[in-house]
Every structure is written in structure tokens, then in C-alpha cells.
Design a protein around this motif. Sequence first.
Motif, short mmCIF file in Angstrom:
data_model
loop_
_atom_site.label_atom_id
_atom_site.label_comp_id
_atom_site.label_asym_id
_atom_site.label_seq_id
_atom_site.Cartn_x
_atom_site.Cartn_y
_atom_site.Cartn_z
N ILE A 95 48.49 58.82 26.60
CA ILE A 95 48.31 57.40 26.29
C ILE A 95 47.48 56.75 27.40
O ILE A 95 47.33 57.32 28.47
N ARG A 96 46.98 55.57 27.14
CA ARG A 96 46.35 54.75 28.18
C ARG A 96 47.38 53.71 28.59
O ARG A 96 48.02 53.09 27.75
N ALA A 97 47.53 53.53 29.90
CA ALA A 97 48.50 52.56 30.40
C ALA A 97 47.92 51.91 31.65
O ALA A 97 47.05 52.46 32.32
N VAL A 98 48.43 50.73 31.95
CA VAL A 98 48.01 49.99 33.15
C VAL A 98 49.04 50.24 34.24
O VAL A 98 50.24 50.05 34.04
N VAL A 99 48.54 50.66 35.39
CA VAL A 99 49.36 50.84 36.58
C VAL A 99 48.89 49.83 37.62
O VAL A 99 47.71 49.54 37.71
N GLN A 100 49.83 49.28 38.36
CA GLN A 100 49.49 48.27 39.36
C GLN A 100 49.62 48.87 40.76
O GLN A 100 50.67 49.39 41.13
N LEU A 101 48.53 48.76 41.52
CA LEU A 101 48.47 49.16 42.92
C LEU A 101 47.76 48.05 43.68
O LEU A 101 46.76 47.52 43.18
N TYR A 102 48.24 47.71 44.85
CA TYR A 102 47.64 46.65 45.66
C TYR A 102 47.52 45.34 44.87
O TYR A 102 46.59 44.57 45.06
N GLY A 103 48.43 45.11 43.94
CA GLY A 103 48.41 43.89 43.16
C GLY A 103 47.33 43.85 42.09
O GLY A 103 47.17 42.85 41.42
N GLU A 104 46.58 44.93 41.94
CA GLU A 104 45.52 45.01 40.93
C GLU A 104 45.93 45.96 39.82
O GLU A 104 46.67 46.92 40.04
N HIS A 105 45.41 45.70 38.64
CA HIS A 105 45.71 46.53 37.48
C HIS A 105 44.60 47.55 37.27
O HIS A 105 43.42 47.20 37.28
N ARG A 140 50.83 59.38 55.11
CA ARG A 140 51.41 58.03 54.94
C ARG A 140 52.05 57.89 53.57
O ARG A 140 51.80 58.70 52.67
N ARG A 141 52.85 56.80 53.42
CA ARG A 141 53.56 56.55 52.16
C ARG A 141 53.58 55.07 51.84
O ARG A 141 53.62 54.23 52.74
N ASN A 142 53.61 54.77 50.56
CA ASN A 142 53.87 53.42 50.04
C ASN A 142 52.96 52.34 50.65
O ASN A 142 53.41 51.22 50.90
N TYR A 145 52.60 49.08 48.33
CA TYR A 145 53.76 48.19 48.34
C TYR A 145 53.92 47.50 49.69
O TYR A 145 54.27 46.33 49.75
N LYS A 146 53.67 48.23 50.77
CA LYS A 146 53.80 47.62 52.10
C LYS A 146 52.77 46.50 52.27
O LYS A 146 53.09 45.44 52.83
N ALA A 151 51.72 40.61 52.43
CA ALA A 151 51.02 39.46 51.87
C ALA A 151 52.02 38.42 51.35
O ALA A 151 51.83 37.21 51.55
N ALA A 152 53.08 38.86 50.71
CA ALA A 152 54.09 37.94 50.20
C ALA A 152 54.79 37.23 51.36
O ALA A 152 55.08 36.03 51.27
N ALA A 153 55.06 37.95 52.44
CA ALA A 153 55.70 37.33 53.60
C ALA A 153 54.78 36.28 54.23
O ALA A 153 55.26 35.21 54.64
#
Length: 158
Positions: A95-105, A140-142, A145-146, A151-153
Motif C-alpha cells: 500500500i501507499r501510506a504517509v509516514v511522518q519524520l521531522y514533522g514532515e509527511h 544514533r537513534r530517534n 523525535y528528539k 522544537a516543541a520545548a
Amino acid sequence: MNRPPKRLLGRRELVDFPAFALGGVEAKVDTGAYTSAIHCTNIHLETDAQGRPVLVVNLLDPGHEGADGRSLTFPDFVLRDIRSSNGEVQERYVIRAVVQLYGEHFEAEFSLSDRSDMKYPVLLGRSLLREGRFVVDVGRRNLSYKTQARAAARRARS
């Protein structure tokens, strides 16, 4: 032509699937795999009201945070030969699906298979990583998300 800078990914990332209302899903970044994959169970075909085939699956395991046991239906899918990590060729639905990384789709193809015997329910393959989008740092990992958390903080302090 200026290309956007490449983003750094770790060997493991936490990803979101906004269309499926799933966040923080553990994913292995696999530059050896071409197609990305996502863990599904109860994969089967049904017929919609117009008599067309639709793919029905249960995404992830019930124990995964955000997985609620509901079935998802995909009217657009293909059946394709996928070579597994052990070299075996299997027919899998894609299937085609949207994944979000770095706040981008990012839209990508995901093969659907039972990955319950694998440590990570999602695998991110080269077709998603290519096109100059990402560079992988296996130490490295994550990182996505980090970066989002920092950015949210900063926004909360402003």
C-alpha cells in the motif's frame, strides 16, 4: 537547483502514521531493504459495496500503544513479489501510506506482513530514504523525535 539539506536519521527512529492515528511507532532504518514494511495481521481481501476487492488488515499488535484492534481497509493496493532478508521471495500486499519524520509527511510504499517475530514493527527502506532526503548515522537513534521534542520545548518557552 537548490536541494533542501539532507536530514539525519538514526538506525532506529520513532515514526508517526497520521492517517492511521498512530504515533511513536518503533522503526528500523534498513538501507538494505528497498520497500518499507509494516506489521499487520489478519490480512485478507473482502468485497466493497460496488463489488470491488478491498484489502482489510489489523495494523500492529493490540499491545502497541495507539493500536486499538480496529481493521483498516485499503481500496488501493498491489500484490508484489518482495525479497525478504533471508533471500526468500514472498508475495505481499503493498500500500501507499504517509509516514511522518521531522514533522514532515513522506508518502512511501509499505509491504504488509506479519512481523511479530521481528523486534521492530516497521522497517524503513531505501525507496523512502532516497532522493537526497536522509543520511543514516547507525550510531544514533530517534533523531527525528528528539528534534521535534526540542522544537516543541522552544515553542513552549516562547
